[in-house]
Design a protein around this motif. Structure first.
Motif, PDB file in Angstrom:
ATOM      1  N   UNK A   1     -14.036 -19.811  -8.889  1.00 38.14           N
ATOM      2  CA  UNK A   1     -12.837 -19.576  -9.692  1.00 38.14           C
ATOM      3  C   UNK A   1     -12.607 -18.089  -9.961  1.00 38.14           C
ATOM      4  N   UNK A   2     -13.536 -17.254  -9.539  1.00 39.91           N
ATOM      5  CA  UNK A   2     -13.352 -15.808  -9.653  1.00 39.91           C
ATOM      6  C   UNK A   2     -13.812 -15.170  -8.348  1.00 39.91           C
ATOM      7  N   UNK A   3     -12.994 -14.227  -7.863  1.00 41.36           N
ATOM      8  CA  UNK A   3     -13.221 -13.620  -6.557  1.00 41.36           C
ATOM      9  C   UNK A   3     -13.210 -12.104  -6.657  1.00 41.36           C
ATOM     10  N   UNK A   4     -13.797 -11.464  -5.664  1.00 39.73           N
ATOM     11  CA  UNK A   4     -13.730 -10.010  -5.523  1.00 39.73           C
ATOM     12  C   UNK A   4     -13.068  -9.726  -4.176  1.00 39.73           C
ATOM     13  N   UNK A   5     -12.146  -8.777  -4.167  1.00 37.78           N
ATOM     14  CA  UNK A   5     -11.498  -8.367  -2.924  1.00 37.78           C
ATOM     15  C   UNK A   5     -11.784  -6.885  -2.716  1.00 37.78           C
ATOM     16  N   UNK A   6     -12.098  -6.521  -1.476  1.00 32.14           N
ATOM     17  CA  UNK A   6     -12.318  -5.120  -1.111  1.00 32.14           C
ATOM     18  C   UNK A   6     -11.369  -4.779   0.031  1.00 32.14           C
ATOM     19  N   UNK A   7     -10.670  -3.671  -0.126  1.00 36.23           N
ATOM     20  CA  UNK A   7      -9.660  -3.230   0.820  1.00 36.23           C
ATOM     21  C   UNK A   7     -10.037  -1.842   1.316  1.00 36.23           C
ATOM     22  N   UNK A   8     -10.291  -1.711   2.621  1.00 37.22           N
ATOM     23  CA  UNK A   8     -10.674  -0.416   3.184  1.00 37.22           C
ATOM     24  C   UNK A   8      -9.452   0.214   3.856  1.00 37.22           C
ATOM     25  N   UNK A   9      -9.201   1.478   3.508  1.00 37.55           N
ATOM     26  CA  UNK A   9      -8.044   2.205   4.026  1.00 37.55           C
ATOM     27  C   UNK A   9      -8.524   3.511   4.643  1.00 37.55           C
ATOM     28  N   UNK A  10      -8.119   3.771   5.884  1.00 41.18           N
ATOM     29  CA  UNK A  10      -8.387   5.059   6.528  1.00 41.18           C
ATOM     30  C   UNK A  10      -7.114   5.886   6.476  1.00 41.18           C
ATOM     31  N   UNK A  11      -7.271   7.204   6.277  1.00 43.16           N
ATOM     32  CA  UNK A  11      -6.096   8.060   6.170  1.00 43.16           C
ATOM     33  C   UNK A  11      -6.391   9.440   6.737  1.00 43.16           C
ATOM     34  N   UNK A  12      -5.327  10.140   7.042  1.00 41.14           N
ATOM     35  CA  UNK A  12      -5.400  11.549   7.420  1.00 41.14           C
ATOM     36  C   UNK A  12      -4.130  12.217   6.919  1.00 41.14           C
ATOM     37  N   UNK A  13      -4.183  13.536   6.803  1.00 37.40           N
ATOM     38  CA  UNK A  13      -3.027  14.300   6.341  1.00 37.40           C
ATOM     39  C   UNK A  13      -2.694  15.321   7.421  1.00 37.40           C
ATOM     40  N   UNK A  14      -1.446  15.312   7.838  1.00 33.88           N
ATOM     41  CA  UNK A  14      -0.977  16.169   8.920  1.00 33.88           C
ATOM     42  C   UNK A  14       0.108  17.103   8.397  1.00 33.88           C
ATOM     43  N   UNK A  15       0.047  18.350   8.818  1.00 34.55           N
ATOM     44  CA  UNK A  15       1.148  19.283   8.566  1.00 34.55           C
ATOM     45  C   UNK A  15       2.073  19.188   9.778  1.00 34.55           C
TER      46      UNK A  15
ATOM     47  N   UNK B   1      -5.197  -8.583  -4.281  1.00 34.55           N
ATOM     48  CA  UNK B   1      -4.954  -7.620  -3.205  1.00 34.55           C
ATOM     49  C   UNK B   1      -4.191  -6.419  -3.740  1.00 34.55           C
ATOM     50  N   UNK B   2      -3.195  -6.661  -4.571  1.00 36.49           N
ATOM     51  CA  UNK B   2      -2.407  -5.556  -5.144  1.00 36.49           C
ATOM     52  C   UNK B   2      -3.282  -4.656  -6.023  1.00 36.49           C
ATOM     53  N   UNK B   3      -4.168  -5.240  -6.815  1.00 39.56           N
ATOM     54  CA  UNK B   3      -5.065  -4.442  -7.655  1.00 39.56           C
ATOM     55  C   UNK B   3      -6.015  -3.605  -6.808  1.00 39.56           C
ATOM     56  N   UNK B   4      -6.546  -4.186  -5.740  1.00 39.05           N
ATOM     57  CA  UNK B   4      -7.438  -3.445  -4.848  1.00 39.05           C
ATOM     58  C   UNK B   4      -6.680  -2.334  -4.127  1.00 39.05           C
TER      59      UNK B   4
ATOM     60  N   UNK C   1       0.834  -1.206   0.000  1.00 35.00           N
ATOM     61  CA  UNK C   1       0.000   0.000   0.000  1.00 35.00           C
ATOM     62  C   UNK C   1       0.868   1.255   0.000  1.00 35.00           C
ATOM     63  N   UNK C   2       1.911   1.276   0.811  1.00 35.35           N
ATOM     64  CA  UNK C   2       2.791   2.449   0.851  1.00 35.35           C
ATOM     65  C   UNK C   2       3.489   2.649  -0.494  1.00 35.35           C
ATOM     66  N   UNK C   3       3.983   1.568  -1.068  1.00 36.28           N
ATOM     67  CA  UNK C   3       4.635   1.674  -2.371  1.00 36.28           C
ATOM     68  C   UNK C   3       3.690   2.188  -3.448  1.00 36.28           C
TER      69      UNK C   3
END
Length: 169
Positions: A103-117, A150-153, A52-54
């Protein structure tokens, strides 16, 4: 007669130039650089934080609205954490006329974020979340198919996160 269309076009261009349209970055004018802090993984999925960071760094560089720098030099820092990952079956296949396997799957990835100065008590962007999703096929190796999904999500979530940071005003 050929000067009249050019004159009208020039007049129209000059009038529309002051209508509030903006070309380029919608980012805050004082924020020019960004850093991505190490991502926290709160799921059981292996190595999601590093991927995710990359992908966040890649998406910030591709977007070009902000220059990606080290945390010590950044005008703002993005803090993110992967909070959930879900898999669900999309398509099934038949084996031996009586056994059904996905033989086919769906993946959902939830990410929380904030931006700090750095040095500021109030966040530039308070905690928000994005959800990236992708569909993938298992193929002969379930582990490889799952990692690619996972990488695509994560890439989908990273694109949404960068858009939310650069246009979230």
């Amino acid at each position: 007669m050929s000067r009249l269309p050019r004159t009208l076009f020039l007049l129209l261009f000059l009038l529309l130039g002051g209508c509030g349209y903006q070309v380029g970055s919608l980012m805050h004018p004082q924020v020019k650089t960004v850093a991505v802090a190490p991502v926290v993984n709160e799921t059981v999925a292996y190595n999601v934080a590093a991927e995710m960071r990359g992908l966040l760094c890649e998406c910030f560089m591709t977007d070009g609205s902000l220059k990606l720098v080290d945390e010590k030099e950044a005008d703002c820092i993005v803090y993110a954490r992967v909070v959930s990952i879900r898999f669900s079956e999309v398509n099934w296949s038949t084996v031996n006329d009586d056994l059904f396997v996905p033989n086919e799957w769906r993946v959902q990835l939830k990410v929380e974020f904030s931006v700090i100065i750095p040095g500021s008590a109030k966040p530039l962007i308070s905690t928000r979340s994005v959800t990236g999703s992708a569909e993938f096929q298992t193929g002969p190796d379930m582990y490889i198919g799952r990692r690619n999904g996972i990488r695509q999500a994560a890439y989908d979530a990273a694109k949404q996160l960068v858009t939310a940071v650069t246009e979230g005003w």
